[in-house]
Design a protein around this motif. Sequence first.
Motif: not given
Length: 343
Positions: A31-33, A36-38, A70-76, A126-131
């Motif tokens: 889990g990246l709760w 995994f932020g800045d 918020p959102g930085s974990a997905e970016l990372a 943010r994650m660069g994913l299609e799904y």
Amino acid sequence: MKWIPKDNRYESMVYNRCGNSGLMLPAISMGLWHNFGDDTPHARKVDICTTAFDLGITHFDLANNYGPPPGSAELAFGRILREEFAGLRDELIISSKAGYNMWPGPYGEWGSRKYITASCDQSLKRMGLEYVDIFYSHRYDPNTPLEETMLALDQLVRSGKALYVGISSYNSQRTREAYDILKSLGTPFIIHQPSYSMLNRWVEEDGLLDTLEDLKVGSIVFSPLAQGMLTDKYLKSVPEDSRAKQGKSLQEGFLTESNIAHIKALNAIAAERNQTLAQMAIAWVLKKGRVTSALIGASKAQQVIDCVGAIKNIEFTDSELKKIDEYAKEGGVNIWKQSAEIA
């Protein structure tokens, strides 16, 4: 030196079928709760994720609001997907969620179709994913018809943005209702993500585990270490670099005299089993196969290694379970209790 995945990464991990679906999940997921932020160096995030994958952890769990900010974990994680996990997408299970506050205004949280759809689109970008493999309703919304929230999840599957859907922190009654709606829509609702630990046993009292077994829906439990309390970290004092001192989700007030006494007793039982307390806590939630996967967090790679060691011994004697029950008491640490109650 560029990281190269270990060839033997699947040899020691246990994989469990998620409900009656075709999806297999590792007994321990990442889990990246937190961390995994800045506020965490990227190199440490890479070390955690690559170590986890080398140990057979194929499932990485995120949410739109994980950070900070918020959102930085997905970016990372998106960066890790591009730079370290390139070419490995089909070996990974990636999940995200929507439900908590993400952006200003009336459309930035809860369970409306507008919010869930927009949130999923943003997470994928943010994650660069299609799904994503699994997309969750992160919490029940008492002010939005459940049918609307479930229809939003259904639409994500039909549009190819998610392969499966799940829910998190819904109580037993609402879980049954969500299951019935999704079944009528023909959408693969395969998993529930509740909190569960030796200090937070609400899923037993609510009957949620029984409901999931009855519906043949899988479960992935978060915070099996009670946000770090079920480790050796707080046995003597509260470290300055701990969650409790940082003012994050673990409140220092949770470290009551009673809880610490119970944790020390559980630590002694773990030692008798030749396990760390963290390993025993993870093994305990996985006992008897009632839970599909235990979702761990980590602030460094060594913690992942220690947690994965739990799968070497997930069997308990009746005597051990009875002794654990003497100290595995509700510790008042369930900060998601209100979400489950309003559900």
